[in-house]
Design an enzyme around this catalytic site. Sequence first.
Site, PDB file in Angstrom:
ATOM      1  N   LYS A  87      29.973 -51.096   7.178  1.00 53.60           N
ATOM      2  CA  LYS A  87      29.736 -52.027   5.730  1.00 53.60           C
ATOM      3  C   LYS A  87      28.527 -51.586   5.392  1.00 53.60           C
ATOM      4  O   LYS A  87      27.712 -50.973   5.841  1.00 53.60           O
ATOM      5  CB  LYS A  87      29.710 -53.430   6.185  1.00 53.60           C
ATOM      6  CG  LYS A  87      28.872 -53.908   7.140  1.00 53.60           C
ATOM      7  CD  LYS A  87      27.344 -54.302   6.557  1.00 53.60           C
ATOM      8  CE  LYS A  87      26.313 -54.487   7.624  1.00 53.60           C
ATOM      9  NZ  LYS A  87      24.998 -54.431   7.160  1.00 53.60           N
ATOM     10  N   ALA A 122      22.391 -47.790  14.845  1.00 58.17           N
ATOM     11  CA  ALA A 122      21.351 -48.228  14.416  1.00 58.17           C
ATOM     12  C   ALA A 122      20.982 -48.008  13.075  1.00 58.17           C
ATOM     13  O   ALA A 122      19.853 -47.786  12.773  1.00 58.17           O
ATOM     14  CB  ALA A 122      20.301 -48.166  15.482  1.00 58.17           C
ATOM     15  N   MET A 151      24.380 -50.351   9.274  1.00 61.01           N
ATOM     16  CA  MET A 151      25.923 -50.308   8.528  1.00 61.01           C
ATOM     17  C   MET A 151      26.735 -51.244   9.769  1.00 61.01           C
ATOM     18  O   MET A 151      28.194 -51.082   9.226  1.00 61.01           O
ATOM     19  CB  MET A 151      26.371 -48.746   8.282  1.00 61.01           C
ATOM     20  CG  MET A 151      25.694 -48.195   7.303  1.00 61.01           C
ATOM     21  SD  MET A 151      26.697 -46.790   6.839  1.00 61.01           S
ATOM     22  CE  MET A 151      28.048 -47.325   6.244  1.00 61.01           C
ATOM     23  N   GLY A 152      26.320 -51.761  10.508  1.00 66.09           N
ATOM     24  CA  GLY A 152      27.260 -52.554  11.179  1.00 66.09           C
ATOM     25  C   GLY A 152      28.183 -52.028  12.097  1.00 66.09           C
ATOM     26  O   GLY A 152      29.234 -52.870  12.591  1.00 66.09           O
ATOM     27  N   GLY A 153      27.744 -50.974  12.771  1.00 63.70           N
ATOM     28  CA  GLY A 153      28.688 -50.129  13.558  1.00 63.70           C
ATOM     29  C   GLY A 153      28.740 -50.771  14.845  1.00 63.70           C
ATOM     30  O   GLY A 153      29.834 -51.032  15.402  1.00 63.70           O
ATOM     31  N   GLY A 154      27.810 -51.581  15.572  1.00 61.29           N
ATOM     32  CA  GLY A 154      28.102 -52.221  16.667  1.00 61.29           C
ATOM     33  C   GLY A 154      28.642 -53.602  16.502  1.00 61.29           C
ATOM     34  O   GLY A 154      29.668 -54.032  17.425  1.00 61.29           O
ATOM     35  N   ALA A 172      30.999 -53.671  14.308  1.00 61.70           N
ATOM     36  CA  ALA A 172      32.347 -53.114  14.253  1.00 61.70           C
ATOM     37  C   ALA A 172      32.894 -53.110  15.629  1.00 61.70           C
ATOM     38  O   ALA A 172      34.550 -53.330  15.793  1.00 61.70           O
ATOM     39  CB  ALA A 172      32.490 -51.904  13.272  1.00 61.70           C
ATOM     40  N   ASP A 209      27.235 -60.190  11.719  1.00 65.49           N
ATOM     41  CA  ASP A 209      27.860 -59.208  10.796  1.00 65.49           C
ATOM     42  C   ASP A 209      29.215 -59.072  11.542  1.00 65.49           C
ATOM     43  O   ASP A 209      30.227 -58.446  10.940  1.00 65.49           O
ATOM     44  CB  ASP A 209      27.299 -57.951  10.784  1.00 65.49           C
ATOM     45  CG  ASP A 209      26.188 -57.832   9.840  1.00 65.49           C
ATOM     46  OD1 ASP A 209      25.710 -58.856   9.114  1.00 65.49           O
ATOM     47  OD2 ASP A 209      25.099 -56.867  10.062  1.00 65.49           O
TER      48      ASP A 209
HETATM   49  O1  C5P Z   1      23.292 -61.305  14.600  1.00 63.55           O
HETATM   50  P1  C5P Z   1      22.686 -59.849  14.882  1.00 63.55           P
HETATM   51  O2  C5P Z   1      22.359 -59.602  16.412  1.00 63.55           O
HETATM   52  O3  C5P Z   1      23.298 -58.819  14.061  1.00 63.55           O
HETATM   53  O4  C5P Z   1      21.200 -59.645  14.323  1.00 63.55           O
HETATM   54  C1  C5P Z   1      20.188 -59.127  14.940  1.00 63.55           C
HETATM   55  C2  C5P Z   1      18.673 -59.654  14.327  1.00 63.55           C
HETATM   56  O5  C5P Z   1      18.562 -59.721  12.838  1.00 63.55           O
HETATM   57  C3  C5P Z   1      18.395 -61.066  14.506  1.00 63.55           C
HETATM   58  O6  C5P Z   1      18.151 -61.170  16.066  1.00 63.55           O
HETATM   59  C4  C5P Z   1      17.579 -61.335  13.575  1.00 63.55           C
HETATM   60  O7  C5P Z   1      16.124 -60.961  14.213  1.00 63.55           O
HETATM   61  C5  C5P Z   1      17.905 -60.650  12.535  1.00 63.55           C
HETATM   62  N1  C5P Z   1      18.515 -61.513  11.503  1.00 63.55           N
HETATM   63  C6  C5P Z   1      17.904 -62.583  10.888  1.00 63.55           C
HETATM   64  N2  C5P Z   1      18.586 -63.355  10.026  1.00 63.55           N
HETATM   65  C7  C5P Z   1      20.253 -62.898   9.803  1.00 63.55           C
HETATM   66  C8  C5P Z   1      20.749 -62.003  10.485  1.00 63.55           C
HETATM   67  C9  C5P Z   1      20.043 -61.453  11.539  1.00 63.55           C
HETATM   68  O8  C5P Z   1      16.705 -62.589  10.843  1.00 63.55           O
HETATM   69  N3  C5P Z   1      20.652 -63.668   9.016  1.00 63.55           N
END
Ligand code: C5P
Length: 309
Positions: A17, A105, A108-111, A113, A145
Site C-alpha cells: 500500500k 521495512a 509499504m506494508g509488506g509484512g 500483506a 496495516d
Molecule cells: O501495528 P504495527 O506493528 O504495524 O505498528 C508498528 C509500530 O508503529 C507500532 O509499534 C508503533 O510504534 C507505530 N504505530 C503508531 N501508531 C499507529 C500505527 C503504528 O505509533 N497508529
Amino acid sequence: MTLAEEFPGVRVRAPGKINVFLEVGARHDDGYHELATAFQAVSLFEDVVASHADDFSLAITGSVDVAGVPQDDSNLALRAARLLQQQTGYDGGVHLDVRKEVPVAGGMGGGSADAAAALVACDALWGTGLSTRELHALAARLGADVPFSLMGGTAIGTGRGDALNPALARGRFEWVIVPNALGMSTPKTYGELDRLREQHADAVPPAPATPAVPSAVLQALRAGDPQMLAHALHNDLQAPALRLRPDLREVLERGERDGALAGLVSGSGPTIAFLVDSAAAGRELADRFERDGIEALPVHGPVHGARVI
Ligand code: C5P
C-alpha cells in the site's frame, strides 16, 4: 494418495500500500498514535502458499532483498497462522511459502500483506470458514496495516489505521515506487515525529486533536484525477523520515524534477512514491531513475485485497 497430493497448497495474493494522505495525532499510552489516513493498494504483491504440515514452518523468497525478514516465530505470517489456529482450535499446522515483491521495512506494508495473505490462506486450507468480520478482527490484532491489506482498494483508516471505510475511487492512478536498500523502523519514525513536535514546535505543527482526511483528498480520489491528488498528497511522517534519512530528499527532488506530479515518503519510509499522470509517464520516470542505477518500479492502484488465486 498422500495428504499433500489430495490437498495441494492454497495460494493467496495480497497487495502492498501507499498512504496517499496520513495525519498523525496524539500518542496513546499503548505507544500507538491516533491517525487518519487514505490507503491505496498498489500492484506490488506478496504471494503466500499454505500447505498442510504437522507443525509451523516458513520459507521466504522474493524479487526484493529478503535478508531482513525474520524467519523465526516473530515472523508476521507465522504469527497470523498461529493466531488463527488458536482462535479456531484447528488441530494441525502449516508450511508457508512466502514470495515477496513489496520492499522490506519500506513503509509499504509488506509484512502486513504477508499476515493478511497467511490468514486467508490458512482459513481456506484448514476449512475454518471465518467471516470477513472475524478475519478483520484477527488482522487488527496482528498490526495496524493488516486489515487494509485484507480489504484492498482505496480506503480511509482511522484509530490506529485499522478502522476502515472504503473510499470511492474512480479509474486508476499510476505511481513510480523508488525503494531503498536500507529499511527503516516504523516505531523510530513515529518516535522522531513526537520528538520534533516537542523540541521543534517552530518547524513542525503540533499533533491535531482529531486527525481527519481532508475533503480535497476524497474528491481527488473520487474524480480519479491525478493532478488534483498530487496537490492533496501529504504524510506527517515525511518530516521525521527525512530527518532520520536526509539522503531521501534528493530522491524526492529528482523525481519531481524529472516529471512526477508529486512525490511523498510512503508510510514510515524509506520508500518514495511518485504520482504520475499516465502509465507512459511512469515508465519514462522509472527508466530515468534506472539509467542512473536507482531501482524504480512503475505500479498502479487501486488493486484488490488479499484473495485466493
Ligand atoms: O501495528 P504495527 O506493528 O504495524 O505498528 C508498528 C509500530 O508503529 C507500532 O509499534 C508503533 O510504534 C507505530 N504505530 C503508531 N501508531 C499507529 C500505527 C503504528 O505509533 N497508529
